[in-house]
Enzyme design. Structure first.
Site, PDB file in Angstrom:
ATOM      1  N   HIS A 428       9.263  -2.195  -7.857  1.00  0.00           N
ATOM      2  CA  HIS A 428       9.090  -1.875  -9.273  1.00  0.00           C
ATOM      3  C   HIS A 428       9.366  -3.095 -10.164  1.00  0.00           C
ATOM      4  CE1 HIS A 428      10.531  -0.483 -13.226  1.00  0.00           C
ATOM      5  NE2 HIS A 428       9.504   0.343 -13.118  1.00  0.00           N
ATOM      6  N   ARG A 518       0.998 -31.925   5.272  1.00  0.00           N
ATOM      7  CA  ARG A 518       2.099 -32.424   6.104  1.00  0.00           C
ATOM      8  C   ARG A 518       2.723 -31.284   6.900  1.00  0.00           C
ATOM      9  NH1 ARG A 518       3.403 -34.523   1.005  1.00  0.00           N
ATOM     10  NH2 ARG A 518       3.026 -36.756   0.769  1.00  0.00           N
ATOM     11  N   ARG A 592      -1.943 -33.761   9.017  1.00  0.00           N
ATOM     12  CA  ARG A 592      -1.317 -34.872   9.735  1.00  0.00           C
ATOM     13  C   ARG A 592      -0.352 -34.307  10.767  1.00  0.00           C
ATOM     14  NH1 ARG A 592       2.175 -38.860   6.227  1.00  0.00           N
ATOM     15  NH2 ARG A 592       3.738 -37.240   6.526  1.00  0.00           N
ATOM     16  N   GLU A 694      -1.999 -47.227   8.368  1.00  0.00           N
ATOM     17  CA  GLU A 694      -0.736 -47.538   7.690  1.00  0.00           C
ATOM     18  C   GLU A 694      -0.010 -48.711   8.340  1.00  0.00           C
ATOM     19  OE1 GLU A 694       1.540 -43.887   7.926  1.00  0.00           O
ATOM     20  OE2 GLU A 694       0.879 -43.546   9.980  1.00  0.00           O
ATOM     21  N   GLY A 715      -2.470 -44.767   4.373  1.00  0.00           N
ATOM     22  CA  GLY A 715      -1.120 -44.414   3.921  1.00  0.00           C
ATOM     23  C   GLY A 715      -0.536 -45.647   3.250  1.00  0.00           C
ATOM     24  N   SER A 716      -0.690 -45.727   1.931  1.00  0.00           N
ATOM     25  CA  SER A 716      -0.402 -47.004   1.251  1.00  0.00           C
ATOM     26  C   SER A 716       1.082 -47.353   1.237  1.00  0.00           C
ATOM     27  CB  SER A 716      -0.977 -46.988  -0.169  1.00  0.00           C
ATOM     28  OG  SER A 716      -0.516 -45.867  -0.885  1.00  0.00           O
ATOM     29  N   ASN A 717       1.985 -46.354   1.329  1.00  0.00           N
ATOM     30  CA  ASN A 717       3.425 -46.669   1.348  1.00  0.00           C
ATOM     31  C   ASN A 717       3.797 -47.461   2.592  1.00  0.00           C
ATOM     32  OD1 ASN A 717       3.920 -45.430  -1.066  1.00  0.00           O
ATOM     33  ND2 ASN A 717       4.504 -43.475  -0.162  1.00  0.00           N
ATOM     34  N   ASP A 718       3.414 -46.916   3.773  1.00  0.00           N
ATOM     35  CA  ASP A 718       3.750 -47.612   5.025  1.00  0.00           C
ATOM     36  C   ASP A 718       2.974 -48.930   5.145  1.00  0.00           C
ATOM     37  OD1 ASP A 718       5.784 -46.219   6.138  1.00  0.00           O
ATOM     38  OD2 ASP A 718       4.568 -44.952   7.434  1.00  0.00           O
ATOM     39  N   CYS A 765      -4.250 -41.335   1.087  1.00  0.00           N
ATOM     40  CA  CYS A 765      -3.368 -40.198   0.794  1.00  0.00           C
ATOM     41  C   CYS A 765      -2.012 -40.662   0.277  1.00  0.00           C
ATOM     42  CB  CYS A 765      -3.210 -39.298   2.015  1.00  0.00           C
ATOM     43  SG  CYS A 765      -2.561 -40.121   3.465  1.00  0.00           S
TER      44      CYS A 765
END
Length: 812
Positions: A428, A518, A592, A694, A715-718, A765
């Protein structure tokens, strides 16, 4: 006059949906389904309606109409004490009235007919069915009363009187008065229906759309042990299930989410001698609390019925179901539909503008539960234990209570938010707060103890499946997005997604699919146990080591519904990934494969037994190097089985898979071979395999990687940290370089060029394109196929990309 206008009784066989004026919404719907959907396999227990004409006949013949008018004179619906006193008086007048002889005879003869079909003293449910569809019964949950396990003629007549009286609940009187309807403009019909013996089985409520997001392609089912009233009222925290409609209609089995509720009580028949009430609540056993109330076959059966009912009515539906015993103690073990009405929130909602509520600061969490809606509300808490005390509630306060029923509605509509101890998403409190557009957190367990009256609190249901009650008045903002005028782009604008519970709402933001789903969140939050601990569960169980015994105990607590602990991991991976894939179906969803590092795996329950202690896990045993390693391969095989289940059993072939941190082409081949042995065969059933780009080796050897993979995702960070030798976990090295620096851009330009030449798909990504608009335009100039971004920035980046494409003369 029409054929039934003066009928006192009509059987379901005589009623269709157009008979609402005579028999009310519930009866009309039951008759319609009994007649039109039985041939399609939808089971509705038989019964009859005591008509609205019978109600008018009672008022007239018993001579009580005048007394009711008098009792309501001087009514002030804004004075709760005044309303409560008058409502009580009217209900007593009706309950004490004598049934006219012809009506009494008609009801009892019909009951005798049911006895011939079902046996002496047949147990029936007696429910109210109001006749005006645009009045409370149509738009507010649980408006009138229901009486269960009514047996024998005298009990039936008494229940009918109480049902008629419930047309004058305080809530109903107030609603009619406030809407300008006369108190005698609405009539009441009664449903008398064969009980389904779910007291020794289960029952619940389902919707043919997702109640929170309005996502139309899912059936949402809730259920608990015993009779269904506890689920409707919110007296229990039920099990929850989602089924994806499109692939179910293709013959697949897409149960994309299953959650065990605490289900602490169940409503059963009261067999105590001399009992006042025909039903009672008893505590559930530990086994009942840990197990699902229906199996997958039953979940799918219910979902198919929900689709048939929705298709028949041509609108989203709110449906009650019940299971008739287990076939041993009592009943047949079969499922039944006992009620269906139109869903009243999302079916009216035409989303042109999307509102997103966001907290701008953090606060102390006082209590958490399930989120209803996607908003944030705040104010002074008013903790009320008993409905008799609701007159103390002031507009703009936060209602905190155990659970609500229709008697609470006068104050619910003036609350800034609602918090309850008990209830699931179809109770409810949940239904009413959705209809009123008020944030609500249900099933907190102890919210009314932890939160104090007069305390300033913020209630957030805008953070996914969980709802939070914070101390203090936290700052928040509301972003409004007009979805009508967004430009199309040639570059695909995809999304990064981790939380399955957000998929059904975030898929409604314009997108071209999911470029990065992920698995880590699913493993961390939905499983929480190291896969090798589940794989080796029997071995751990035999150990005398107290640490291992402690892990076994934790596994048992989390996986009570599963005898096979490996299957728990497989199912939760399938459901988590499956729910994301369902939200965006049939668009690509690139998943991934798990990319925890050894220190992150060690944090899972049982993880320390299986993980090495690495000096620098960031460049250690992660990604591809785990999957073929004999020390980890059994865990990877469980993951593969989960993904295979999502693709094959659930039919979600829009799932593509991506291998992270693959250092060499040889590693790629070994991983593909292991996947093949697990049934995930590249090219089969449309399965595409991508590799994360990456590591500099992925760029330098892009030709060789193109020989074995269908595409790349940058994977631009790694890639930044490994190009410049930066540990991105180290705070000492910030500010040296990011993805906009020359070496990384050169790497990206090179790999895009190779992918284009080799006719391989390539996307990105990383968060770079949304953090830095100039980086997004650089990627467009390089000819990248797609960008995958967090949902918050997908629209902003789409606008920037569209502008750049226009400048370059690229047509969408």
């Amino acid at each position: 006059m029409g054929k039934h206008d003066t009928a006192l009784i009509l059987w379901f066989d005589d009623i269709l949906i157009e008979d609402v004026p005579m028999v009310g919404g519930k009866n009309a719907s039951l008759g319609e389904m009994h007649q039109k959907l039985a041939s399609k396999g939808v089971s509705v227990p038989n019964g009859f309606a005591i008509t609205a004409y019978a109600y008018r006949h009672l008022l007239k013949t018993a001579g009580i109409e005048k007394a009711i008018h008098q009792a309501l004179e001087g009514l002030n619906t804004h004075d709760l004490r005044n309303l409560q006193e008058r409502g009580k008086k009217v209900r007593e007048i009706i309950r004490n009235a004598e049934f006219p002889d012809d009506l009494r005879t008609a009801v009892l003869e019909s009951y005798q007919k049911m006895e011939k079909e079902y046996g002496k003293n047949v147990d029936v449910a007696v429910r109210s069915s109001a006749t005006a569809e645009d009045l409370p019964d149509a738009s507010f949950a649980g408006q009138q009363e229901t009486y269960l396990n009514i047996q024998g003629p005298d009990a039936l007549i008494d229940a009918c009187k109480r049902c008629f009286a419930s047309l004058f609940t305080d809530r109903a009187i107030s609603y009619r008065h406030d809407k300008g309807f006369g108190q005698f403009d609405v009539y009441l019909s009664i449903v008398v229906q064969k009980m389904v013996r779910s007291d020794s089985a289960s029952s619940g409520v389902m919707f043919s759309i997702d109640t929170e997001s309005g996502f139309k392609d899912a059936v949402f089912i809730t259920g608990a042990w015993g009779l269904g009233e506890n689920v409707v009222q919110g007296a229990v925290n039920p099990d929850e299930f989602y089924v994806f409609k499109p692939t179910m209609k293709q013959g697949k089995r897409p149960v994309v989410s299953k959650r065990v509720g605490s289900k602490e009580i169940k409503m059963v028949y009261n067999t105590d001698k001399g009992a006042d009430e025909p039903v009672k609540n008893v505590k559930t056993t530990a086994e009942e609390r840990n197990h699902y109330v229906v199996n997958d076959d039953e979940i799918l059966q219910l979902a198919k019925w929900a689709c048939l009912i929705e298709e028949h009515y041509g609108k989203a539906m709110d449906i009650e179901w019940a299971k008739d015993g287990d076939g041993k103690k009592v009943g047949t073990g079969k499922l039944f539909i006992v009620q269906a009405r139109p869903e009243t929130v999302h079916s009216q909602d035409n989303k042109k503008v999307m509102e997103t509520y966001k907290l701008k600061e953090k606060g102390k969490v006082l209590v958490e539960g399930l989120a209803v809606g996607t908003k944030i509300g705040q104010g002074k808490a008013n903790v009320i234990a008993n409905v008799a005390d609701i007159h103390s509630f002031k507009k703009g306060e936060v209602l905190v209570t155990d659970m609500t029923d229709p008697d609470w509605e006068p104050i619910m509509k003036i609350a800034s938010a609602i918090v309850t101890n008990r209830g699931g998403r179809t109770c409810h409190a949940a239904i009413i707060s959705r209809e009123l557009g008020i944030p609500c957190v249900i099933g907190t367990g102890d919210g009314s103890e932890k939160v104090k009256s007069g305390q300033d609190i913020t209630v957030s249901s805008a953070e996914g499946e969980k709802g939070f009650v914070y101390e203090g008045l936290l700052k928040f903002e509301i972003e409004r997005l007009d979805l009508a005028d967004l430009p199309k782009t040639k570059t695909k604008i995809m999304m990064n997604l981790a939380i399955p519970e957000k998929a059904f709402s975030e898929c409604q933001i314009p997108n071209d699919g999911v470029g990065l789903a992920r698995e880590e969140f699913v493993i961390n939050s939905h499983i929480g146990i190291h896969p090798l601990a589940l794989y080796n569960y029997e071995e751990l169980k035999k150990s005398a080591d107290p640490e291992k015994q402690a892990v076994v105990k934790l596994i048992d607590e989390k996986t009570g519904a599963y005898a096979d602990k490996k299957q728990f991991f497989i199912d939760k991976v399938a459901e988590g990934v499956g729910r994301i894939a369902a939200g965006f179906y049939p668009k690509d969803v690139i998943v991934r494969l798990s990319d925890f590092k050894s220190n992150e795996y060690a944090n899972l329950t049982g993880g320390t037994f299986y993980e090495p202690d690495e000096e620098n896990p960031m460049i250690g045993w992660r990604g591809a190097s785990r999957y073929y390693d004999p020390k980890y391969r059994p865990a990877f095989e469980l993951e593969c089985k989960g993904l295979l289940k999502a693709r094959n059993e659930m039919g979600l072939t829009n799932i593509k898979l991506m291998v992270p941190f693959c250092r060499t082409p040889e590693e790629g081949k070994r991983v593909i071979e292991v996947m093949k042995e697990c049934g995930l065969v590249q090219g089969e059933n449309g399965l595409e395999l991508y590799v994360m780009c990456e590591i500099p080796s992925n760029v330098i050897m892009a030709d060789a990687f193109s020989d074995i993979f269908d595409g790349f995702s940058i994977g631009s960070n790694d890639l930044t940290q490994l190009t410049y030798g930066l540990d991105r976990d180290s705070g000492l090295l910030t500010g040296i370089a990011d993805e906009r620096h020359a070496a990384v851009k050169e790497m990206i330009k090179m790999v895009i060029a190779t992918a284009k030449r080799r006719k391989r798909k390539i996307g990105i990504c990383g968060q770079g394109p949304s953090d830095f608009p100039d980086f997004a335009t650089f990627l467009v100039e390089c000819g990248i196929d797609s960008m995958s971004l967090i949902p918050d920035t997908a629209v902003k980046t789409r606008l920037a990309v569209a502008a750049k494409e226009k400048e370059l003369g690229i047509k969408a």
